[in-house]
Design an enzyme around this catalytic site. Structure first.
Site, PDB file in Angstrom:
ATOM      1  N   PHE A  28       0.804  -1.221   0.000  1.00  0.00           N
ATOM      2  CA  PHE A  28       0.000   0.000   0.000  1.00  0.00           C
ATOM      3  C   PHE A  28       0.831   1.262   0.000  1.00  0.00           C
ATOM      4  CE2 PHE A  28       0.847  -0.041   4.594  1.00  0.00           C
ATOM      5  CZ  PHE A  28       0.968   1.316   4.866  1.00  0.00           C
ATOM      6  N   LYS A  75      -0.996  -6.968  -9.235  1.00  0.00           N
ATOM      7  CA  LYS A  75      -1.969  -7.069  -8.146  1.00  0.00           C
ATOM      8  C   LYS A  75      -1.571  -6.010  -7.121  1.00  0.00           C
ATOM      9  CE  LYS A  75      -3.056  -8.213  -4.451  1.00  0.00           C
ATOM     10  NZ  LYS A  75      -3.511  -7.253  -3.417  1.00  0.00           N
ATOM     11  N   GLU A  78      -4.960  -3.708  -1.910  1.00  0.00           N
ATOM     12  CA  GLU A  78      -6.407  -3.444  -1.866  1.00  0.00           C
ATOM     13  C   GLU A  78      -6.732  -2.165  -1.094  1.00  0.00           C
ATOM     14  OE1 GLU A  78      -4.569  -5.650  -0.385  1.00  0.00           O
ATOM     15  OE2 GLU A  78      -5.566  -6.741   1.236  1.00  0.00           O
ATOM     16  N   SER A  81       5.251  -7.001   3.424  1.00  0.00           N
ATOM     17  CA  SER A  81       5.805  -7.341   4.738  1.00  0.00           C
ATOM     18  C   SER A  81       6.570  -8.665   4.667  1.00  0.00           C
ATOM     19  CB  SER A  81       4.673  -7.440   5.758  1.00  0.00           C
ATOM     20  OG  SER A  81       3.761  -8.435   5.335  1.00  0.00           O
ATOM     21  N   CYS A 101       9.375   1.933   3.409  1.00  0.00           N
ATOM     22  CA  CYS A 101      10.244   0.802   3.745  1.00  0.00           C
ATOM     23  C   CYS A 101      11.660   1.264   4.022  1.00  0.00           C
ATOM     24  CB  CYS A 101      10.252  -0.207   2.614  1.00  0.00           C
ATOM     25  SG  CYS A 101      10.840   0.524   1.090  1.00  0.00           S
ATOM     26  N   GLU A 104       8.649  -4.227  13.187  1.00  0.00           N
ATOM     27  CA  GLU A 104       8.489  -3.141  12.213  1.00  0.00           C
ATOM     28  C   GLU A 104       7.174  -2.434  12.537  1.00  0.00           C
ATOM     29  OE1 GLU A 104       7.591  -4.138   8.101  1.00  0.00           O
ATOM     30  OE2 GLU A 104       8.673  -2.366   7.430  1.00  0.00           O
TER      31      GLU A 104
HETATM   32  P1  NAD Z   1       1.445  -6.590   3.037  1.00  0.00           P
HETATM   33  O1  NAD Z   1       2.480  -7.637   3.146  1.00  0.00           O
HETATM   34  O2  NAD Z   1       0.315  -6.589   3.989  1.00  0.00           O
HETATM   35  O3  NAD Z   1       0.772  -6.603   1.568  1.00  0.00           O
HETATM   36  C1  NAD Z   1       1.565  -6.629   0.391  1.00  0.00           C
HETATM   37  C2  NAD Z   1       0.759  -7.316  -0.705  1.00  0.00           C
HETATM   38  O4  NAD Z   1       0.509  -8.674  -0.319  1.00  0.00           O
HETATM   39  C3  NAD Z   1      -0.592  -6.676  -0.955  1.00  0.00           C
HETATM   40  O5  NAD Z   1      -0.844  -6.668  -2.338  1.00  0.00           O
HETATM   41  C4  NAD Z   1      -1.560  -7.590  -0.196  1.00  0.00           C
HETATM   42  O6  NAD Z   1      -2.834  -7.642  -0.787  1.00  0.00           O
HETATM   43  C5  NAD Z   1      -0.887  -8.938  -0.271  1.00  0.00           C
HETATM   44  N1  NAD Z   1      -1.123  -9.781   0.909  1.00  0.00           N
HETATM   45  C6  NAD Z   1      -1.345  -9.375   2.182  1.00  0.00           C
HETATM   46  N2  NAD Z   1      -1.484 -10.443   3.003  1.00  0.00           N
HETATM   47  C7  NAD Z   1      -1.342 -11.540   2.238  1.00  0.00           C
HETATM   48  C8  NAD Z   1      -1.366 -12.939   2.506  1.00  0.00           C
HETATM   49  N3  NAD Z   1      -1.569 -13.408   3.739  1.00  0.00           N
HETATM   50  N4  NAD Z   1      -1.179 -13.793   1.475  1.00  0.00           N
HETATM   51  C9  NAD Z   1      -0.983 -13.341   0.229  1.00  0.00           C
HETATM   52  N5  NAD Z   1      -0.942 -12.032  -0.079  1.00  0.00           N
HETATM   53  C10 NAD Z   1      -1.112 -11.133   0.905  1.00  0.00           C
HETATM   54  O7  NAD Z   1       2.230  -5.185   3.088  1.00  0.00           O
HETATM   55  P2  NAD Z   1       1.606  -3.726   3.170  1.00  0.00           P
HETATM   56  O8  NAD Z   1       1.050  -3.516   4.539  1.00  0.00           O
HETATM   57  O9  NAD Z   1       0.753  -3.450   2.001  1.00  0.00           O
HETATM   58  O10 NAD Z   1       2.924  -2.844   2.965  1.00  0.00           O
HETATM   59  C11 NAD Z   1       3.801  -2.529   4.021  1.00  0.00           C
HETATM   60  C12 NAD Z   1       4.937  -3.514   4.101  1.00  0.00           C
HETATM   61  O11 NAD Z   1       5.643  -3.528   2.863  1.00  0.00           O
HETATM   62  C13 NAD Z   1       5.964  -3.137   5.144  1.00  0.00           C
HETATM   63  O12 NAD Z   1       6.382  -4.312   5.791  1.00  0.00           O
HETATM   64  C14 NAD Z   1       7.094  -2.530   4.333  1.00  0.00           C
HETATM   65  O13 NAD Z   1       8.370  -2.591   4.929  1.00  0.00           O
HETATM   66  C15 NAD Z   1       7.040  -3.368   3.112  1.00  0.00           C
HETATM   67  N6  NAD Z   1       7.685  -2.707   1.992  1.00  0.00           N
HETATM   68  C16 NAD Z   1       8.920  -3.151   1.644  1.00  0.00           C
HETATM   69  C17 NAD Z   1       9.582  -2.535   0.603  1.00  0.00           C
HETATM   70  C18 NAD Z   1      10.943  -3.003   0.202  1.00  0.00           C
HETATM   71  O14 NAD Z   1      11.437  -2.500  -0.777  1.00  0.00           O
HETATM   72  N7  NAD Z   1      11.557  -3.937   0.892  1.00  0.00           N
HETATM   73  C19 NAD Z   1       8.973  -1.477  -0.091  1.00  0.00           C
HETATM   74  C20 NAD Z   1       7.706  -1.062   0.292  1.00  0.00           C
HETATM   75  C21 NAD Z   1       7.068  -1.693   1.351  1.00  0.00           C
END
Ligand code: NAD
Length: 507
Positions: A160, A184, A187, A237, A292, A392
């Site tokens: 997000f 994808k 959401e 994450s 991030c 985090e």
């Molecule tokens: P998230 O892991 O909740 O979601 C990321 C994606 O995975 C979304 O599209 C979501 O719909 C999907 N998703 C969520 N839960 C899932 C599951 N159980 N099974 C399959 N798919 C699932 O992350 P977020 O809250 O959207 O974003 C924040 C996180 O992203 C933080 O941990 C941040 O550090 C990380 N991030 C990392 C970088 C990097 O470059 N390393 C960059 C941006 C964000």
């Protein structure tokens, strides 16, 4: 079934899927709410894809692949240039959408678009990036050449916090290299992806080359296991990144899964403390800490912690929090649940003995009462066992850890399971050089707090911040979205030939 709630919000917009060059409502009947975090109102209802919807999107990408792969490089890059021109001209529109669904202030949303544009511009150079090698007379009368070819349909799954930039870390390169894409997005803020899909269509990209499926775990898991998806680029994450990596590799896919972070900024006693204080505030509270590469742990080598904390507190007090469309410094958090989770970490830190130097829990925002507000928070005397340090948090919370020596700072960072970004503030070139060499982190800043590499380098962390061995964009991105082929050629002289069962060797 996700339930939808009626609110007093103005009419909401639908956020459908996009496949085969047009919007597609999907078949699941499931939807989710998308909020404007600065008002707390529902702004859109996003479709949640079923497995069948995902299969339709992958089929669209698969059908478009042969013609796109065979499209000449100049024609492909002309489409990239057209996309670049449109995006550049209309960046304000995209920034407005980002602010409306993510909450980050408009200036920051524009910064996100600018960093995405950089990768589009890098991908415009794809003819040069795809240039292969050629050896004449590798053996007598034998020439050898190498090329890199596209993979086919690839999936991009994004978080997000950068609804435009993170997808743009991947899709410009994937598309320019001749692949087709199913994105994808999160959401929580799905509209930026649809806006970009429409822009691609306007730029002349053939239908089916860029598709979007909206949704949750159902959509993600369908992509990870679909036999026609060749590669997966994921950002999110760490627990989800691990799941994505394990599932998709078990299904034979190439995977780069970028995970979470805990970024440390070290301040040595000889540093310019005003510069360090400015940097800590910018990197800790920018985008409400939902980056991030945000700095969340400030590791101060004594005896300068008291002085530095005072300077940071003084600056933090001047920050304005409010609706990102009103010129404030910091916007709301993305959802109420996330806001409450971050506030819970501040409570836990306080209970565990951290000193709350600046408390964002009672902030008075310049925005609607229903917004997801949490002000910048500065915690001092945080210790490595506190949850505010181990987890985090992904919010505007800066934790100060005091250490006695440079060695203590490096030991702390290297013991942390994450290894995304880090920074050191010092005027000692030797110390900085030693730090960049021995710290176990993928991206390092020297007097630079958010060292996000420019587009012709590659972005990626170490340890639990990245699963897979290829970083995003730059040369590694081109490598990820292509596979190598080596062609050994001999044009036979008709009199030349004969039977020889020996292993081919150079002659
Ligand atoms: P998230 O892991 O909740 O979601 C990321 C994606 O995975 C979304 O599209 C979501 O719909 C999907 N998703 C969520 N839960 C899932 C599951 N159980 N099974 C399959 N798919 C699932 O992350 P977020 O809250 O959207 O974003 C924040 C996180 O992203 C933080 O941990 C941040 O550090 C990380 N991030 C990392 C970088 C990097 O470059 N390393 C960059 C941006 C964000």
């Amino acid at each position: 079934m996700t339930t939808t709630r009626t609110t007093a919000a103005t009419t909401t917009v639908p956020a459908p899927h996009w496949l085969d060059g047009k919007a597609y409502a999907g078949t699941s009947g499931r939807t989710g709410e998308v909020y404007d975090p600065a008002t707390g109102e529902v702004r859109a209802h996003v479709a949640y894809a079923s497995t069948e919807d995902v299969a339709a999107a992958v089929a669209s990408a698969k059908a478009a692949f042969p013609a796109w792969r065979d499209t000449s490089l100049p024609r492909r890059t002309q489409t990239l240039f057209a996309f670049r021109e449109l995006l550049n001209a209309r960046r304000d529109e995209l920034a407005g959408i980002i602010t409306a669904e993510h909450g980050k202030v408009l200036a920051d949303a524009l910064g996100e678009v600018a960093r995405g544009l950089e990768v589009v511009e890098f991908a415009c150079g794809m003819p040069g990036l795809l240039k292969g090698g050629m050896t004449e007379n590798a053996s007598t009368g034998v020439d050898v050449s190498s090329v890199r070819q596209p993979l086919g349909p690839v999936a991009i799954i994004s978080p997000f916090n950068f609804p435009a930039m993170v997808p743009m870390w991947f899709f410009p390169i994937a598309i320019a290299a001749g692949n087709t894409v199913v994105l994808k997005p999160s959401e929580k803020d799905p509209s930026a992806s649809l806006w970009m899909a429409e822009l691609w269509a306007e730029a002349g990209l053939p239908a089916g080359v860029f598709n979007v499926v909206q949704g949750d775990k159902v959509a993600v898991d369908a992509l990870l296991t679909h036999p026609d998806v060749r590669a997966v680029s994921f950002v999110g994450s760490t627990p989800v990144a691990r799941h994505v990596y394990e599932t998709a590799t078990a299904h034979g896919k190439r995977v780069q899964a970028l995970g979470g972070a805990k970024n440390h900024m070290v301040v040595l006693p000889d540093a310019d403390l005003d510069l360090a204080a400015d940097a800590a505030v910018n990197a800790g509270y920018g985008s409400a800490g939902e980056r991030c590469m945000a700095i969340s742990a400030l590791v101060v080598v004594e005896p300068v912690a008291d002085a530095l904390v005072a300077k940071i507190a003084e600056r933090t007090a001047t920050l304005t929090v409010g609706d990102g469309r009103r010129g404030c410094d910091m916007g709301p958090l993305v959802t109420r649940a996330h806001r409450d989770r971050v506030a819970g970490y501040i409570d836990a830190g306080e209970e565990a003995g951290a000193a709350v130097v600046v408390d964002g829990r009672g902030v008075t925002p310049d925005g609607a009462a229903g917004g997801f507000w949490l002000g910048p928070t500065l915690l001092d005397h945080v210790t490595p066992g506190m949850s505010v340090y181990t987890d985090e948090i992904f919010g505007p919370v800066l934790s100060v850890l005091r250490v006695a020596s440079y060695e203590g700072a490096v030991e702390l960072i290297n013991a942390n399971p994450y290894g995304n970004g880090t920074a050191i503030f010092t005027n000692d070139g030797g110390a900085a050089r030693r730090f960049s060499s021995e710290v176990e982190v993928g991206m390092v800043g020297i007097n630079v707090p958010i060292p996000v590499p420019v587009a012709h380098y590659s972005f990626g962390g170490w340890k639990s911040s990245l699963f897979g061995d290829t970083h995003a964009y730059g040369a590694e991105g081109v490598h990820f979205f292509t596979r190598g082929k080596v062609v050994t050629t001999r044009w036979l002289d008709p009199s030349h030939g004969g039977i020889n069962l020996g292993f081919p060797q150079n002659r």
